[in-house]
Design a protein around this motif. Structure first.
Motif, mmCIF file in Angstrom:
data_model
loop_
_atom_site.group_PDB
_atom_site.id
_atom_site.type_symbol
_atom_site.label_atom_id
_atom_site.label_comp_id
_atom_site.label_asym_id
_atom_site.label_seq_id
_atom_site.Cartn_x
_atom_site.Cartn_y
_atom_site.Cartn_z
ATOM 1 N N PRO A 63 0.879 -1.241 -0.011
ATOM 2 C CA PRO A 63 -0.053 -0.024 0.055
ATOM 3 C C PRO A 63 0.650 1.210 0.129
ATOM 4 O O PRO A 63 0.276 2.272 0.050
ATOM 5 N N GLY A 64 2.207 1.144 -0.243
ATOM 6 C CA GLY A 64 3.255 2.395 0.038
ATOM 7 C C GLY A 64 3.803 2.674 1.344
ATOM 8 O O GLY A 64 3.475 1.894 2.482
ATOM 9 N N LEU A 65 4.801 3.144 1.386
ATOM 10 C CA LEU A 65 5.657 3.148 2.501
ATOM 11 C C LEU A 65 4.812 3.765 3.719
ATOM 12 O O LEU A 65 5.114 3.403 4.948
ATOM 13 N N THR A 66 4.085 4.911 3.461
ATOM 14 C CA THR A 66 3.536 5.709 4.336
ATOM 15 C C THR A 66 2.639 4.655 5.450
ATOM 16 O O THR A 66 2.559 4.526 6.537
ATOM 17 N N ALA A 67 1.752 4.046 4.586
ATOM 18 C CA ALA A 67 0.820 2.945 5.091
ATOM 19 C C ALA A 67 1.575 1.881 5.781
ATOM 20 O O ALA A 67 1.040 1.275 6.811
ATOM 21 N N ARG A 68 2.715 1.086 5.310
ATOM 22 C CA ARG A 68 3.488 0.284 5.814
ATOM 23 C C ARG A 68 4.277 0.727 7.275
ATOM 24 O O ARG A 68 4.073 -0.159 8.244
ATOM 25 N N ASN A 69 4.859 2.034 7.204
ATOM 26 C CA ASN A 69 5.359 2.395 8.296
ATOM 27 C C ASN A 69 4.407 2.668 9.516
ATOM 28 O O ASN A 69 4.685 2.361 10.705
ATOM 29 N N ALA A 70 3.112 3.108 9.239
ATOM 30 C CA ALA A 70 2.044 3.253 10.107
ATOM 31 C C ALA A 70 1.769 2.076 10.885
ATOM 32 O O ALA A 70 1.454 1.931 11.906
ATOM 33 N N LEU A 71 1.718 0.812 9.954
ATOM 34 C CA LEU A 71 1.564 -0.364 10.495
ATOM 35 C C LEU A 71 2.584 -1.022 11.373
ATOM 36 O O LEU A 71 2.016 -1.459 12.551
ATOM 37 N N TYR A 72 3.693 -0.792 10.989
ATOM 38 C CA TYR A 72 4.754 -0.956 11.944
ATOM 39 C C TYR A 72 4.747 -0.506 13.206
ATOM 40 O O TYR A 72 4.855 -1.083 14.124
ATOM 41 N N GLU A 73 4.212 0.903 13.289
ATOM 42 C CA GLU A 73 4.333 1.673 14.663
ATOM 43 C C GLU A 73 3.116 1.196 15.128
ATOM 44 O O GLU A 73 3.037 0.791 16.598
ATOM 45 N N ALA A 74 2.231 1.023 14.366
ATOM 46 C CA ALA A 74 0.726 0.294 15.420
ATOM 47 C C ALA A 74 1.181 -1.018 15.986
ATOM 48 O O ALA A 74 0.707 -1.401 17.087
ATOM 49 N N GLU A 75 1.629 -2.002 15.326
ATOM 50 C CA GLU A 75 1.933 -3.199 15.634
ATOM 51 C C GLU A 75 3.002 -3.297 16.772
ATOM 52 O O GLU A 75 2.803 -4.228 17.767
ATOM 53 N N ALA A 76 3.982 -2.563 16.514
ATOM 54 C CA ALA A 76 5.035 -2.355 17.531
ATOM 55 C C ALA A 76 4.539 -2.200 19.075
ATOM 56 O O ALA A 76 4.808 -2.610 19.802
ATOM 57 N N LYS A 77 3.656 -0.989 18.924
ATOM 58 C CA LYS A 77 3.176 -0.405 20.028
ATOM 59 C C LYS A 77 2.124 -1.397 20.893
ATOM 60 O O LYS A 77 1.855 -1.454 22.013
ATOM 61 N N ALA A 78 1.558 -2.309 19.926
ATOM 62 C CA ALA A 78 0.467 -2.971 20.569
ATOM 63 C C ALA A 78 1.326 -4.288 21.000
ATOM 64 O O ALA A 78 0.673 -5.165 21.880
ATOM 65 N N ARG A 79 2.458 -4.950 20.529
ATOM 66 C CA ARG A 79 2.876 -6.183 20.774
ATOM 67 C C ARG A 79 4.289 -5.963 21.865
ATOM 68 O O ARG A 79 4.445 -7.186 22.462
ATOM 69 N N VAL A 80 4.901 -4.915 21.811
ATOM 70 C CA VAL A 80 6.284 -4.780 22.297
ATOM 71 C C VAL A 80 6.042 -4.799 23.999
ATOM 72 O O VAL A 80 6.657 -5.525 24.525
ATOM 73 N N SER A 105 15.664 -2.329 15.697
ATOM 74 C CA SER A 105 14.810 -2.655 14.727
ATOM 75 C C SER A 105 15.610 -2.430 13.376
ATOM 76 O O SER A 105 15.835 -0.906 13.222
ATOM 77 N N CYS A 106 15.330 -2.939 12.463
ATOM 78 C CA CYS A 106 15.723 -2.599 11.034
ATOM 79 C C CYS A 106 14.396 -2.573 9.969
ATOM 80 O O CYS A 106 14.970 -2.554 8.859
ATOM 81 N N THR A 107 13.246 -3.032 10.639
ATOM 82 C CA THR A 107 12.142 -3.013 9.684
ATOM 83 C C THR A 107 11.225 -2.054 9.666
ATOM 84 O O THR A 107 10.075 -2.039 8.862
ATOM 85 N N GLY A 108 11.363 -0.721 10.439
ATOM 86 C CA GLY A 108 10.361 0.033 10.619
ATOM 87 C C GLY A 108 11.083 1.341 11.182
ATOM 88 O O GLY A 108 12.338 1.033 11.446
ATOM 89 N N PHE A 109 10.655 2.611 10.892
ATOM 90 C CA PHE A 109 11.263 3.834 11.442
ATOM 91 C C PHE A 109 10.305 4.803 12.249
ATOM 92 O O PHE A 109 9.353 4.764 11.793
ATOM 93 N N MET A 110 10.753 5.192 13.357
ATOM 94 C CA MET A 110 9.909 5.863 14.224
ATOM 95 C C MET A 110 11.233 7.044 14.800
ATOM 96 O O MET A 110 12.169 6.736 15.024
ATOM 97 N N MET A 111 10.535 8.284 14.975
ATOM 98 C CA MET A 111 11.360 9.386 15.620
ATOM 99 C C MET A 111 10.182 10.421 16.025
ATOM 100 O O MET A 111 9.717 11.035 15.264
ATOM 101 N N PRO A 112 10.273 10.552 17.567
ATOM 102 C CA PRO A 112 11.083 9.907 18.350
ATOM 103 C C PRO A 112 11.253 8.507 18.268
ATOM 104 O O PRO A 112 10.114 7.756 17.872
ATOM 105 N N SER A 113 12.193 7.743 19.105
ATOM 106 C CA SER A 113 12.338 6.223 18.971
ATOM 107 C C SER A 113 11.098 5.660 19.757
ATOM 108 O O SER A 113 10.461 6.286 20.483
#
Length: 376
Positions: A63-80, A105-113
């Motif tokens: 779906p594009g980088l924007t959607a994928r990175n948003a999914l990464y952030e949401a799933e990380a916050k839900a699971r970590v 992590s090397c599979t998504g990006f967040m800043m702040p970390s």
């Protein structure tokens, strides 16, 4: 001395088998001129199952980088957080006992970390130090252990929480048709790992010494090409042969402590693929059984990047560990080509923390060597 405590591993609920992966490759790439080679390489990985953060039909869509990175952030916050709480419980600590969080992590990006969100969400102290590691790939799990060891050496009463969050499936690129990319589509899986390094106390691997080794002029062998569609994994065909360079680095590291790397009691290493482990057996003159925990991780979960060594370490804990003060090595391999190496001894509370004498270590190696040489 700092002790690496029992890890906590969390894997997503969506499962894909090797047979499903091969069927998808045949369906999606029926006209690929090197399809037979790709299928053979995938089948030879030894990977039987992998876990994905999304169902396979969603994973295959981009779906594009924007959607994928948003999914990464949401799933990380839900699971970590759940994995973090379990790792803290294994170490008999609470969030307020932690002095530094290392987030890998090397599979998504967040800043702040992600570390900032965790501090605000989980009750860590505002003074908690933050160390995100984003560009060491599969070697980063080993680097996290080593940086935690360094920190606890500088601050002996400190405690460090390590978190690895790898959603490799979010890096799937449907337009990348190189054989190396088709292979990676059948090799990598998703997972989260958490572990605590205690400056004092704890049961697990008492950290003795650490170091790094980079193989010169190999920086392009494992890499990301960062494009409009996100991270594109680049894998050189020479990568599987790198143990010829890294095995001597493991030996040299052990010799700094007068240890024989071929006579240690336990081995927790990154399982990038079966040849990595097979070549280590050859170069270090070890039987395949010595890498059984890493092989089990590869078989059941695939290459889960920086989380591999923690998954293998959890299996070691499940197996009861080993004798108090027994010697071992932990090693992560990744881009660079880089090895992050840790030497440690198994520590059981209540037992005196006396490392084996050099004579005892040599005697154990002689026993191991004799057993390997004995006829079946």
């Amino acid at each position: 001395m700092a002790t690496l405590c029992r890890p906590a591993i969390a894997v997503p609920e969506h499962i894909i088998t090797r047979e499903q992966t091969l069927d998808l490759a045949r369906e999606l790439h029926a006209d690929h001129p090197q399809l037979d080679l790709a299928l053979r390489l995938i089948a030879n990985t030894g990977v039987q199952t992998r876990r994905l953060v999304q169902p396979i039909e969603d994973t295959l869509r981009h779906p594009g980088l924007t959607a994928r990175n948003a999914l990464y952030e949401a799933e990380a916050k839900a699971r970590v957080p759940e994995a973090a709480y379990r790792a803290l419980a294994f170490a008999d600590l609470t969030p307020r006992d932690i002095d530094m969080i290392i987030y890998v992590s090397c599979t998504g990006f967040m800043m702040p970390s992600m570390t900032a969100w965790l501090i605000n969400t989980m009750g860590f102290r505002p003074q908690t130090r933050q160390l995100p590691i984003a560009q060491l790939g599969c070697a980063a799990g080993g680097a996290a252990i080593n940086r935690a060891h360094d920190f606890c050496t500088a601050y002996p009463q400190a405690n460090v929480l390590i978190l690895c969050c790898e959603f490799c499936s979010l890096c799937y690129q449907p337009t990348d048709l190189a054989v190396g990319n088709l292979l990676s589509n059948g090799l990598f899986g998703d997972a989260i790992a958490a572990a605590v390094v205690r400056g004092e106390g704890g049961r697990g691997v008492q950290l003795d010494h650490n170091g790094s080794h980079l193989v010169p002029d190999t920086e392009e062998w494992i890499s990301y090409a960062v494009r409009d569609t996100g991270f594109h994994f680049m894998l050189d065909k020479r990568v599987p042969g790198t143990m010829a360079d890294l095995a001597p680095a493991l030996r040299e590291m052990a010799e700094l402590r007068d240890w024989d790397v071929s006579g240690l009691d336990f081995y927790i290493v990154h399982a990038g693929g079966p040849r990595i482990l097979d070549d280590l057996c050859t170069h270090l003159k070890l039987p395949p059984e010595k890498f059984r925990y890493s092989r089990a991780t590869l078989t059941e979960r695939g290459n889960i990047a920086s989380a591999v060594i923690f998954d293998a370490l959890e299996r070691f804990f499940d197996d009861g560990g080993t004798a108090h003060a027994a010697q071992g090595i932990i090693a992560g391999f990744g881009p660079g080509i880089t090895a992050e190496i840790t030497l440690g001894t198994w520590s059981t509370p209540g037992e005196p923390n006396r490392p084996p004498t050099r004579q005892a270590s040599q005697a154990r190696h002689l026993t191991t060597t004799s057993a390997q040489a004995a006829p079946a």
